[in-house]
Design an enzyme around this catalytic site. Structure first.
Site, PDB file in Angstrom:
ATOM      1  N   THR A  17       0.838  -1.189   0.000  1.00  0.00           N
ATOM      2  CA  THR A  17       0.000   0.000   0.000  1.00  0.00           C
ATOM      3  C   THR A  17       0.880   1.249   0.000  1.00  0.00           C
ATOM      4  O   THR A  17       2.027   1.217   0.443  1.00  0.00           O
ATOM      5  CB  THR A  17      -0.921   0.036   1.239  1.00  0.00           C
ATOM      6  OG1 THR A  17      -0.132   0.203   2.424  1.00  0.00           O
ATOM      7  CG2 THR A  17      -1.746  -1.235   1.351  1.00  0.00           C
ATOM      8  N   GLY A  18       0.337   2.335  -0.534  1.00  0.00           N
ATOM      9  CA  GLY A  18       1.104   3.578  -0.584  1.00  0.00           C
ATOM     10  C   GLY A  18       2.344   3.449  -1.427  1.00  0.00           C
ATOM     11  O   GLY A  18       3.432   3.884  -1.044  1.00  0.00           O
ATOM     12  N   ALA A  19       2.191   2.866  -2.623  1.00  0.00           N
ATOM     13  CA  ALA A  19       3.363   2.501  -3.431  1.00  0.00           C
ATOM     14  C   ALA A  19       3.606   3.421  -4.627  1.00  0.00           C
ATOM     15  O   ALA A  19       4.329   3.060  -5.538  1.00  0.00           O
ATOM     16  CB  ALA A  19       3.215   1.058  -3.925  1.00  0.00           C
ATOM     17  N   GLY A  22       8.153   7.372  -2.736  1.00  0.00           N
ATOM     18  CA  GLY A  22       8.854   7.188  -1.480  1.00  0.00           C
ATOM     19  C   GLY A  22       9.214   5.756  -1.151  1.00  0.00           C
ATOM     20  O   GLY A  22       9.615   4.968  -2.027  1.00  0.00           O
ATOM     21  N   TYR A 171       0.117  11.546  15.294  1.00  0.00           N
ATOM     22  CA  TYR A 171       1.019  10.681  14.520  1.00  0.00           C
ATOM     23  C   TYR A 171       1.705   9.667  15.430  1.00  0.00           C
ATOM     24  O   TYR A 171       1.765   8.471  15.120  1.00  0.00           O
ATOM     25  CB  TYR A 171       2.057  11.523  13.778  1.00  0.00           C
ATOM     26  CG  TYR A 171       2.964  10.713  12.900  1.00  0.00           C
ATOM     27  CD1 TYR A 171       2.507  10.206  11.678  1.00  0.00           C
ATOM     28  CD2 TYR A 171       4.272  10.426  13.280  1.00  0.00           C
ATOM     29  CE1 TYR A 171       3.335   9.438  10.869  1.00  0.00           C
ATOM     30  CE2 TYR A 171       5.105   9.670  12.477  1.00  0.00           C
ATOM     31  CZ  TYR A 171       4.628   9.172  11.271  1.00  0.00           C
ATOM     32  OH  TYR A 171       5.445   8.411  10.478  1.00  0.00           O
TER      33      TYR A 171
END
Length: 292
Positions: A17-19, A22, A171
């Site tokens: 995920t989030g690929a 970064g 966070y």
């Protein structure tokens, strides 16, 4: 005719995920060169498909792109359904997507954005894919946390930051939640050959926090950027946890620089982990969470 690829991850399907950039994209690139089939997830279709083309070119194997806004539970559920329909096996799930937001935002589900994206999204997605991971065993769940987990506290009386909100506090709480989730998941999977581990990638030069940065971040980051890790170096521990043969049976651990590390004292509070699991299951409407 489909090519036959070799490498230490040949024949394995890895979901990241989030690929689209970064650490996530660097993780996908590294595993693709090791022969893995990749399924990458991003929020923006154009960026996700572009990243898939880059990963495909680097590894030469199959790379599938999936698009979802992980802040919305309906999107996480739709994504899980698409993944289960498209992927006959999932050998590794890397929960990499996450971020920092200085000001308080509320998701479509009425939840605080940082907690929803950084913790509830991987919690829900992992649970929805868990049966496929078990069927593919030995399989691995890898969750990207951070060393700021040592500063985190789970405020069960104000999980959504409604009474008091700080971007840093939210966070830090979400990163501690990542580790509590990983440890609790490992305790709920005995005898399944599905492992669950978390990691700290280090300070990495990415666009982290760029959507809604704090003033201090805007002032300091340009000066420390030259000393940060490259995304490729930041992805090294994720790649190690996803691929190292010696970690096939290692579970419920925290890693930094590809080595086991002790996490904060609070992260080993089993009662807090079990409570967080139940609260999270309630918040995402998970009626049949994995039992202990």
């Amino acid at each position: 005719m489909e090519q036959i690829h070799s490498g230490p991850m040949a024949g394995r399907t890895v979901l990241v995920t989030g690929a689209t950039g970064g650490i996530g994209k660097a993780t996908a690139l590294g595993l693709a060169t090791m022969g893995a089939r990749l399924a990458i997830i991003g929020r923006d279709r154009e960026r996700t498909e572009r990243a898939a083309r880059e990963v495909r070119a680097a590894g030469g194997g199959q790379v599938d792109a999936f698009v979802a806004d992980l802040s919305a539970q309906s999107e996480v559920r739709r994504l899980a359904a698409e993944l289960l329909q498209s992927l006959s096996r999932i050998d590794v799930l890397i929960n990499n997507a996450g971020g920092y937001w200085h000001t308080r935002h509320v998701t479509a589900d009425g939840l605080e954005h940082t907690f929803a994206v950084n913790h509830l999204a991987p919690f829900l997605l992992t649970n929805l894919l868990l049966d496929r991971l078990k069927q593919s065993a030995p399989a691995r769940v890898v969750t990207v946390a951070s060393n700021v987990q040592s500063l985190g506290r789970i405020d069960f009386d104000d999980l959504q930051g409604e009474r008091s909100y700080s971007g840093g506090t939210a966070y830090n709480q979400s990163k501690l939640a990542n580790i509590l989730f990983s440890y609790e998941l490992s305790r709920r999977l005995p005898g399944t050959s599905v492992t669950a581990n978390a990691l700290h990638p280090g300070m990495v030069n990415t666009s982290w926090g760029a959507e809604d940065p704090a003033l201090l971040q805007r002032l300091i980051v340009p000066f420390i950027r030259p000393f940060m890790k490259t995304p490729a170096r930041g992805a090294a521990t994720s790649i190690h946890l996803a691929s190292a043969p010696e970690l096939e049976q290692v579970t419920g651990r925290y890693f930094a620089n590809s080595k086991p590390k002790r996490s904060s004292q609070r992260s080993y509070d089993e009662a807090a982990a079990a409570r967080l699991w139940q609260v999270s299951a309630d918040l995402v409407g998970l009626t049949t969470p994995t039992g202990r």
